[in-house]
Scaffold this motif. Structure first.
Motif, PDB file in Angstrom:
ATOM      1  N   ALA A  64      74.749   0.695   3.349  1.00  0.00           N
ATOM      2  CA  ALA A  64      75.521  -0.314   4.082  1.00  0.00           C
ATOM      3  C   ALA A  64      75.678  -1.609   3.298  1.00  0.00           C
ATOM      4  O   ALA A  64      76.403  -2.503   3.737  1.00  0.00           O
ATOM      5  CB  ALA A  64      74.847  -0.614   5.425  1.00  0.00           C
ATOM      6  N   ARG A  65      74.998  -1.709   2.139  1.00  0.00           N
ATOM      7  CA  ARG A  65      74.984  -2.924   1.341  1.00  0.00           C
ATOM      8  C   ARG A  65      74.578  -4.123   2.207  1.00  0.00           C
ATOM      9  O   ARG A  65      75.277  -5.145   2.278  1.00  0.00           O
ATOM     10  CB  ARG A  65      76.340  -3.165   0.671  1.00  0.00           C
ATOM     11  N   GLU A  66      73.414  -3.969   2.859  1.00  0.00           N
ATOM     12  CA  GLU A  66      72.897  -5.003   3.746  1.00  0.00           C
ATOM     13  C   GLU A  66      71.413  -5.234   3.481  1.00  0.00           C
ATOM     14  O   GLU A  66      70.677  -4.310   3.115  1.00  0.00           O
ATOM     15  CB  GLU A  66      73.083  -4.610   5.222  1.00  0.00           C
ATOM     16  N   ILE A  67      70.998  -6.480   3.674  1.00  0.00           N
ATOM     17  CA  ILE A  67      69.580  -6.824   3.673  1.00  0.00           C
ATOM     18  C   ILE A  67      69.095  -6.775   5.108  1.00  0.00           C
ATOM     19  O   ILE A  67      69.649  -7.449   5.981  1.00  0.00           O
ATOM     20  CB  ILE A  67      69.332  -8.218   3.072  1.00  0.00           C
ATOM     21  N   VAL A  68      68.081  -5.964   5.364  1.00  0.00           N
ATOM     22  CA  VAL A  68      67.574  -5.767   6.723  1.00  0.00           C
ATOM     23  C   VAL A  68      66.258  -6.539   6.857  1.00  0.00           C
ATOM     24  O   VAL A  68      65.235  -6.143   6.296  1.00  0.00           O
ATOM     25  CB  VAL A  68      67.350  -4.276   7.027  1.00  0.00           C
ATOM     26  N   ARG A  69      66.288  -7.662   7.576  1.00  0.00           N
ATOM     27  CA  ARG A  69      65.077  -8.445   7.800  1.00  0.00           C
ATOM     28  C   ARG A  69      64.332  -7.885   9.009  1.00  0.00           C
ATOM     29  O   ARG A  69      64.930  -7.640  10.050  1.00  0.00           O
ATOM     30  CB  ARG A  69      65.414  -9.919   8.008  1.00  0.00           C
ATOM     31  N   HIS A  78      64.805  -9.299  -6.336  1.00  0.00           N
ATOM     32  CA  HIS A  78      65.708 -10.434  -6.541  1.00  0.00           C
ATOM     33  C   HIS A  78      66.998 -10.303  -5.738  1.00  0.00           C
ATOM     34  O   HIS A  78      67.781 -11.255  -5.634  1.00  0.00           O
ATOM     35  CB  HIS A  78      66.048 -10.581  -8.033  1.00  0.00           C
ATOM     36  N   ARG A  79      67.228  -9.130  -5.124  1.00  0.00           N
ATOM     37  CA  ARG A  79      68.413  -8.981  -4.292  1.00  0.00           C
ATOM     38  C   ARG A  79      68.258  -9.684  -2.947  1.00  0.00           C
ATOM     39  O   ARG A  79      69.254 -10.103  -2.346  1.00  0.00           O
ATOM     40  CB  ARG A  79      68.703  -7.490  -4.049  1.00  0.00           C
ATOM     41  N   VAL A  80      67.024  -9.798  -2.455  1.00  0.00           N
ATOM     42  CA  VAL A  80      66.830 -10.358  -1.115  1.00  0.00           C
ATOM     43  C   VAL A  80      66.685 -11.867  -1.137  1.00  0.00           C
ATOM     44  O   VAL A  80      66.877 -12.520  -0.095  1.00  0.00           O
ATOM     45  CB  VAL A  80      65.601  -9.721  -0.426  1.00  0.00           C
ATOM     46  N   CYS A  81      66.345 -12.440  -2.287  1.00  0.00           N
ATOM     47  CA  CYS A  81      66.192 -13.895  -2.355  1.00  0.00           C
ATOM     48  C   CYS A  81      66.233 -14.341  -3.815  1.00  0.00           C
ATOM     49  O   CYS A  81      66.165 -13.517  -4.735  1.00  0.00           O
ATOM     50  CB  CYS A  81      64.878 -14.348  -1.713  1.00  0.00           C
TER      51      CYS A  81
END
Length: 474
Positions: A327-332, A445-448
């Motif tokens: 989904a090209r999403e960051i899931v918190r 490094h993708r998430v922040c």
């Protein structure tokens, strides 16, 4: 009329595709109850007992102890509704050849709905029916031939006395090589016998063995009753010699293979980076000493770092997340399920403390201790080894200061803790000897970006240097 049903190695969950037979709990001819454990297997994650969904007489077993089977391979066959085990074949371990196999067995879904069968094949999940007492049924002799007595099952090593052994793998290794555990002095804590102790005894036995091989016995001479006849299919050797002298090849399977696969995937998918900082842990050590001196349950240092981590993740939730590539999403993630690296005889495992953010220091200490002991005993369940959202890695126990660990996929970060040692430190404007620890954060490094990672690590270091900082966030 008895119906022969085939029970296959079930899907043990969490993506596991194979398991190794550690110990059979039933023999051919035994009567088993619905959901009774029939075999103990070792997966890449844990040691588990597999229950059989059928009740009846065991007619065949597939695979010797030490054999690795894929999910879906036959484990055993059970004659359901048999009044006597006359239908059972005489071989205890028949080869799974098509010609020798019984008629195709119906799947669990098509099995008759009765008290002798259950649709449940998941490990640890049963119908709740009372377990029947195992009994051995003697097979009637075939006409024109003498009935061979059933071989006695080999007792566990050390059955005659107390032996400080926890791991079933250590017992099996000793049993396979004829090592008497009662004669070994364990090198583990409280005299615990470890795998290395058994391997050393095996090596010494091979060195002290006579070089000349005994002459073959005459065909008419019977073997002594105390000598075990080797099985036709011996357990696979974990380490095999190479054609080149001095080189040994070790198969990448079990825990070692699972670790290799997961770390390789992490390196392929996660663009990681690491930052680190030295911190004065003198005040944190003093606070722990004061807490434990007050009485009650003892607080571990790892539990204090866990409390600091959960507070830091509340301020920087980006690091308690995962990346959904499809989904090209960051899931918190809202909950913190804290994994911690633990070294055991079976290799590196990462047990997970559920809902660490909602636990006190006392609760965290107790759960760390419980999971660590289960890891050493090889009894961690797949559920206790998966689902982590953030990992603590206390590599200081190995006597090292720093590390750049590989992130535990699919998590986004890992906090590393080095050893705490006295070092020169400028404290309140003067040079002093303080208890110093190096902390490192490896992050996706993708998430922040570095600012978030640096802010997280700096907050952790501030709480280590001044534990009162943590109290302001509770």
């Amino acid at each position: 009329m008895a119906q022969v049903l085939e029970f296959k190695l079930p899907d043990l969950g969490e993506g596991l595709t194979e398991a190794e037979i550690v110990r059979w709990l039933v023999s051919v001819g035994d009567v088993v109850a619905v959901d009774q454990p029939v075999v103990e297997v070792e997966t890449a994650k844990a040691m588990v007992e597999v229950p059989c969904p059928y009740g009846g007489v065991v007619t065949a077993r597939y695979g010797e102890e030490g054999t690795e089977l894929p999910v879906g391979a036959p484990l055993l066959t059970v004659a359901v509704g048999a009044s006597a085990p006359a239908d059972a074949p005489t071989a205890a371990h028949p080869a799974p050849e098509p010609a020798a196999s019984p008629a195709p067995a119906p799947s669990p879904a098509s099995a008759p709905a009765s008290d002798e069968t259950s649709g449940n094949v998941l490990v640890g999940y049963g119908t709740g029916a009372p377990a029947a007492r195992r009994r051995r049924v003697r097979r009637a002799p075939m006409s024109g031939s003498a009935a061979a007595p059933a071989p006695a099952r080999e007792p566990l090593n050390g059955a005659a006395g107390a032996v400080a052994v926890v791991s079933p793998l250590v017992r099996r290794l000793a049993r396979e090589h004829g090592v008497d555990l009662r004669e070994l002095a364990g090198s583990g804590r409280d005299g615990l016998i470890l795998r290395c102790d058994v391997e050393q005894a095996i090596s010494q036995g091979a060195t002290q063995a006579a070089p000349a091989a005994p002459a073959p016995a005459a065909a008419s001479a019977p073997a002594p009753a105390t000598i075990r006849t080797p099985s036709p299919a011996p357990a696979p050797v974990r380490a095999t010699p190479s054609a080149r002298p001095g080189v040994t090849r070790v198969p990448l399977r079990g825990v070692r293979g699972a670790v290799a696969d997961k770390l390789s995937r992490s390196r392929r998918e996660i663009p990681d980076a690491t930052c680190w900082v030295d911190a004065d842990a003198t005040e944190l050590m003093a606070a722990r000493t004061a807490m434990n001196a007050a009485g009650g349950a003892k607080i571990s240092l790892l539990a204090l770092f866990a409390r600091i981590c959960t507070a830091a993740l509340a301020r920087h939730p980006e690091l308690n997340s995962t990346v959904d590539l499809a989904a090209r999403e960051i899931v918190r993630l809202p909950e913190v399920h804290l994994g911690f690296a633990a070294q055991t005889d079976r290799g590196l495992v990462v047990p997970v403390v559920r809902d660490a953010h909602a636990r006190s220091a006392e609760s965290l200490s107790a759960e760390f201790a419980r999971l660590t002991e289960a890891g050493r005993a090889g009894t961690l369940t797949p559920g206790e080894l998966t689902g982590g959202t953030f990992t603590l890695n206390n590599y200081g126990v190995f006597g090292v200061d720093g590390s750049t660990p590989i992130i535990n996929h699919p998590e986004a970060a890992m906090l590393g803790i080095g050893r705490i040692v006295p070092k020169p430190w400028v404290y309140e404007g003067e040079l002093a000897v303080r208890q110093v620890v190096q902390l490192s954060l490896t992050f996706d490094h993708r998430v922040c970006d570095g600012g978030t990672a640096g802010g997280f690590l700096r907050y952790v270091a501030d709480c280590v240097e001044q534990p009162a900082v943590l109290l302001r966030t509770l």
